[in-house]
Design a protein around this motif. Sequence first.
Motif, PDB file in Angstrom:
ATOM      1  N   ARG A 275       0.779  -1.151   0.149  1.00 27.73           N
ATOM      2  CA  ARG A 275      -0.013  -0.122   0.113  1.00 27.73           C
ATOM      3  C   ARG A 275       0.723   1.263  -0.066  1.00 27.73           C
ATOM      4  NH1 ARG A 275      -3.728  -3.329   3.297  1.00 27.73           N
ATOM      5  NH2 ARG A 275      -2.557  -2.798   4.931  1.00 27.73           N
ATOM      6  N   ASP A 276       1.935   1.215   0.709  1.00 30.70           N
ATOM      7  CA  ASP A 276       2.783   2.419   0.918  1.00 30.70           C
ATOM      8  C   ASP A 276       3.587   2.609  -0.503  1.00 30.70           C
ATOM      9  OD1 ASP A 276       2.086   2.771   3.581  1.00 30.70           O
ATOM     10  OD2 ASP A 276       4.083   3.288   4.044  1.00 30.70           O
ATOM     11  N   ALA A 277       3.897   1.303  -1.069  1.00 27.95           N
ATOM     12  CA  ALA A 277       4.665   1.607  -2.311  1.00 27.95           C
ATOM     13  C   ALA A 277       3.724   2.097  -3.378  1.00 27.95           C
ATOM     14  CB  ALA A 277       5.316   0.162  -2.444  1.00 27.95           C
ATOM     15  N   GLU A 278       2.784   1.680  -3.561  1.00 29.39           N
ATOM     16  CA  GLU A 278       1.777   2.185  -4.420  1.00 29.39           C
ATOM     17  C   GLU A 278       1.512   3.522  -4.287  1.00 29.39           C
ATOM     18  OE1 GLU A 278      -2.788   1.503  -6.242  1.00 29.39           O
ATOM     19  OE2 GLU A 278      -2.253   0.635  -4.267  1.00 29.39           O
ATOM     20  N   ALA A 279       1.285   4.287  -3.171  1.00 26.58           N
ATOM     21  CA  ALA A 279       1.378   5.705  -3.089  1.00 26.58           C
ATOM     22  C   ALA A 279       2.577   6.476  -3.580  1.00 26.58           C
ATOM     23  CB  ALA A 279       0.911   6.050  -1.607  1.00 26.58           C
ATOM     24  N   LEU A 280       3.755   5.754  -3.108  1.00 22.25           N
ATOM     25  CA  LEU A 280       4.965   6.345  -3.266  1.00 22.25           C
ATOM     26  C   LEU A 280       5.515   6.236  -4.986  1.00 22.25           C
ATOM     27  CD1 LEU A 280       7.515   7.622  -1.931  1.00 22.25           C
ATOM     28  CD2 LEU A 280       8.334   5.397  -1.711  1.00 22.25           C
ATOM     29  N   GLY A 281       4.852   5.183  -5.401  1.00 23.12           N
ATOM     30  CA  GLY A 281       5.073   5.112  -6.975  1.00 23.12           C
ATOM     31  C   GLY A 281       4.226   6.007  -7.689  1.00 23.12           C
ATOM     32  N   THR A 282       3.148   6.196  -7.195  1.00 24.49           N
ATOM     33  CA  THR A 282       2.319   7.281  -7.840  1.00 24.49           C
ATOM     34  C   THR A 282       3.109   8.650  -7.827  1.00 24.49           C
ATOM     35  OG1 THR A 282       0.194   5.875  -7.425  1.00 24.49           O
ATOM     36  CG2 THR A 282       0.039   8.625  -7.985  1.00 24.49           C
TER      37      THR A 282
END
Length: 351
Positions: free
Chosen positions: A266-273
């Motif tokens: 979940r954190d990686a998805e936000a950071l990737g965006t």
Amino acid sequence: MLHAFLTALLALLPPQDPKTLTLTYQNGELVTAQVLGLQDDAVTLRVMVLGGQMQVKRKLADFTPASVFAIELEARRPEGYEQHFAMAQRAAELGLVGLAGQQARLAVEACGDGGDGQAKRAEVRKWAADAVERLLTAAIGESRLADANHYLKILSTRLADQRTEEQLDALAGMVEALENQQIEKRQQARQSRLEAKARAEIERKMKPIQKHLADGDKSLREAIRRSNTTVAAANLCEKAIDHYRTAFRALQALVEKHPDDADLARDAEALGTHLHDHAIRAALQAANMLTVQSNYKGAMEWANRVLAFEPDNAEAKEMVRTIQIAQAAASSQWGWGWQVGGGLSPQPRKN
């Protein structure tokens, strides 16, 4: 005073055949009509109904801002520097950013090359920079991050000569603070659901990635600050993208190493965006600056880089189209095209 001046212009214009407009009332209803007259805050319309016509009088306040402007534009049919400049100011007053830029461009084109033409162009550019900065400040105050970024880009590329490096840096700092505030709010919402041990472990894993992201953001902000130094600014955009690319690769490897860690995902998805959006922003910042400097080859390369990893990016497509049309004319037209993706004004983006 501006509104009264604009109304007075109508009496000076020769009669012309009215156009048929589709207008929108504040309640969302549409009407097909012709503008017959405009007096102060009321308009006389010839309304088309079931194949027939009828004449009505309505308050301008009954219509949406875009329709108000369409009515006034049809009633006044501006010509020349003063009238187009007045309509640019009116559009900005109504919050119609794209139309304000369009009328400002027409005012600049009407200046001519002789006498006071240069002074008039300088007057429009000064007004434009002040107007865009007001829109930027309002967007920040209302937490409209996408709009704030859009106005900052306009100010730091198409109107960069109207602001010092210190002023651009301060404005970029305000936008960055709003973005960080929104990021922190989202992170707090996610982290509140995690146990302290899990949260500490994720933060440890993310620390080197966050460092590259922060370095990329720093380079992008410096590029905005140095917008008047095109080569240096473009190099800083390149540096920012390198940091974002490094951060993404590390993030990708981390997720692949821990495929079952849902919290990390979940954190990686936000950071990737964040990384994706900022890399695009850096590339478009470079393309915009190079277009201002008439470096169309360089601008095209940057625009194509955006399309390589986001083929449907509307602004990159529009920039490619603009460059291809005709370099000199397209540059003038592009410089005053302030809208996003063909709309009249930027729409708030959900964050």
